[in-house]
Design a protein around this motif. Structure first.
Motif, PDB file in Angstrom:
ATOM      1  N   GLY A 112       9.205  53.924 -18.206  1.00  0.00           N
ATOM      2  CA  GLY A 112       9.718  55.270 -18.015  1.00  0.00           C
ATOM      3  C   GLY A 112      11.153  55.452 -18.469  1.00  0.00           C
ATOM      4  O   GLY A 112      11.844  56.347 -17.967  1.00  0.00           O
TER       5      GLY A 112
ATOM      6  N   ARG B 141      14.141  55.674 -21.763  1.00  0.00           N
ATOM      7  CA  ARG B 141      14.311  56.044 -23.163  1.00  0.00           C
ATOM      8  C   ARG B 141      15.028  54.957 -23.954  1.00  0.00           C
ATOM      9  O   ARG B 141      14.814  54.817 -25.151  1.00  0.00           O
ATOM     10  CB  ARG B 141      15.093  57.358 -23.272  1.00  0.00           C
ATOM     11  CG  ARG B 141      14.353  58.555 -22.709  1.00  0.00           C
ATOM     12  CD  ARG B 141      15.132  59.848 -22.917  1.00  0.00           C
ATOM     13  NE  ARG B 141      14.409  60.985 -22.384  1.00  0.00           N
ATOM     14  CZ  ARG B 141      13.454  61.648 -23.026  1.00  0.00           C
ATOM     15  NH1 ARG B 141      13.118  61.273 -24.255  1.00  0.00           N
ATOM     16  NH2 ARG B 141      12.838  62.667 -22.475  1.00  0.00           N
TER      17      ARG B 141
ATOM     18  N   LYS C 190       9.784  57.927 -24.443  1.00  0.00           N
ATOM     19  CA  LYS C 190       9.938  57.059 -23.279  1.00  0.00           C
ATOM     20  C   LYS C 190       8.898  55.954 -23.312  1.00  0.00           C
ATOM     21  O   LYS C 190       7.752  56.193 -23.717  1.00  0.00           O
ATOM     22  CB  LYS C 190       9.762  57.838 -21.965  1.00  0.00           C
ATOM     23  CG  LYS C 190      10.887  58.769 -21.603  1.00  0.00           C
ATOM     24  CD  LYS C 190      10.627  59.370 -20.219  1.00  0.00           C
ATOM     25  CE  LYS C 190      11.770  60.268 -19.779  1.00  0.00           C
ATOM     26  NZ  LYS C 190      11.537  60.819 -18.410  1.00  0.00           N
ATOM     27  N   ASP C 191       9.292  54.768 -22.873  1.00  0.00           N
ATOM     28  CA  ASP C 191       8.289  53.725 -22.701  1.00  0.00           C
ATOM     29  C   ASP C 191       7.327  54.175 -21.610  1.00  0.00           C
ATOM     30  O   ASP C 191       7.754  54.541 -20.507  1.00  0.00           O
ATOM     31  CB  ASP C 191       8.946  52.399 -22.311  1.00  0.00           C
ATOM     32  CG  ASP C 191       7.906  51.317 -22.105  1.00  0.00           C
ATOM     33  OD1 ASP C 191       7.435  50.751 -23.099  1.00  0.00           O
ATOM     34  OD2 ASP C 191       7.546  51.057 -20.936  1.00  0.00           O
ATOM     35  N   PRO C 192       6.028  54.167 -21.862  1.00  0.00           N
ATOM     36  CA  PRO C 192       5.077  54.733 -20.900  1.00  0.00           C
ATOM     37  C   PRO C 192       4.955  53.956 -19.603  1.00  0.00           C
ATOM     38  O   PRO C 192       4.466  54.502 -18.608  1.00  0.00           O
ATOM     39  CB  PRO C 192       3.752  54.714 -21.673  1.00  0.00           C
ATOM     40  CG  PRO C 192       3.921  53.648 -22.704  1.00  0.00           C
ATOM     41  CD  PRO C 192       5.362  53.697 -23.090  1.00  0.00           C
TER      42      PRO C 192
END
Length: 349
Positions: free
Chosen positions: A103, A105, A98-100
């Protein structure tokens, strides 16, 4: 979703590449991020996230511009996996997939947040509004021009003017020719479904390379005596040419390394801070040779070519000109964005 071909680096079914006539469609989301916020998106440091693939030449333009202008803190970046699947560009390089910050995918989630059941493809570069998670723009032709002009108050001290007003008409004309015949031409050749279609694109590619060669024979940069947006747009195609377009896209009249003028020009830019330090040949090669299964069904990624010559002396400074004019080069890339010295993998912070 799969009827349209790429506008930036746009998703299509991997197996479709080379089986449908290539046609680059216009960007669907063309809102602009401006100083006055006239489209509802004002320039604000840290508000937006630039989603890129280091494999994609269109997204790489934004990476180069962002580095040259010193916008790393103002416009944080999310790097997608170079090997996407049929659903979308994905964030499998990040912990948990996931992109931090966003959030998500898959990049299509930001597109869906903006327009439910959007029928087009999912392309990079894309700018996402962090507070809402909505896509703002995927207008790859406009994003970098706005970074150079609308984001000016956030530029680093000593940043170059990549789109000087006095030269814009000439820059636009040069970029239009390069886009039509070269940036887009290599794709038209590579994704051609018939001999005549391929040969017409091939002819366009090398006619433009020959014309650019003559333009650069006695001048260091495409327009004026400093780097501009025109150089960025040519660079991202030239730097991929020998590794990908020469073989994979059958643009094989000659390699850039066999053209003395273009090879010197490419080395000059590659060694200029902000250009070569954004290039990831591992991502580039794995994307093209793995994703385009309609063209390369085995998925084998070539071991070559040897690209070490990119760091050899170019001697283009003899033509005059200074890359940053009266300004200064950017500092080192942020730790999390550094590319390994051999240009084949991101270095770990």
């Amino acid at each position: 979703m799969y009827e349209q071909q790429p506008d930036g680096c746009r998703m299509s079914r991997n197996s479709d590449y080379g089986k449908r006539q290539f046609k680059r469609s216009p960007s669907h989301f063309t809102d602009r991020i401006t100083r006055d916020g006239r489209d509802g998106w004002p320039v604000e440091p840290g508000r937006y996230r630039l989603v890129v693939s280091r494999a994609c030449p269109w997204a790489s333009r934004a990476l180069v511009s962002r580095r040259l202008l010193g916008l790393e803190d103002a416009l944080p970046v999310a790097v997608a996996d170079p090997v996407q699947d049929d659903r979308s560009w994905r964030f499998t390089l990040d912990p948990g997939g996931k992109d931090p910050v966003l959030g998500i995918r898959y990049l299509f989630e930001a597109y869906d947040a903006r327009e439910t059941d959007y029928p087009g493809g999912v392309s990079v570069p894309a700018v996402v509004d962090v507070p809402t998670g909505k896509l703002v723009t995927n207008d790859y032709l406009r994003i970098t021009l706005d970074l150079a002009t609308e984001w000016r108050e956030l530029h680093r001290p000593g940043a170059p003017d990549l789109y000087p007003e006095a030269l814009r008409a000439e820059i636009d004309a040069v970029m239009d020719d390069i886009y039509r015949d070269l940036n887009n031409g290599v794709y038209r050749a590579g994704f051609a479904t018939g001999q005549q279609e391929y040969e017409e694109a091939y002819t366009d590619v090398f006619r433009r390379l020959d014309a650019v060669t003559e333009r650069l024979r006695d001048q260091r940069y495409l327009v004026g005596d400093t780097v501009t947006e025109a150089d960025i747009r040519l660079f991202t195609t030239l730097v991929r040419f020998d590794a990908v377009y020469h073989g994979h896209f059958k643009c094989n009249r000659y390699k850039i390394a066999e053209n003395e003028v273009l090879w010197g020009y490419l080395r000059d830019l590659y060694q200029t801070p902000g250009f070569g330090d954004t290039v990831d040949f591992d991502h580039i090669k794995r994307h093209y040779y793995t994703v385009h299964t309609g063209i390369n069904p085995t998925g084998i990624v070539p071991a070559g070519p040897d690209l070490s010559g990119l760091t050899t002396p170019h001697h283009r400074e003899r033509l005059g000109g200074r890359p940053f004019g009266d300004g200064i080069p950017p500092g080192p890339p942020p730790a999390g964005e550094r590319i390994a010295p051999d240009g084949t993998a991101p270095a770990r912070p």
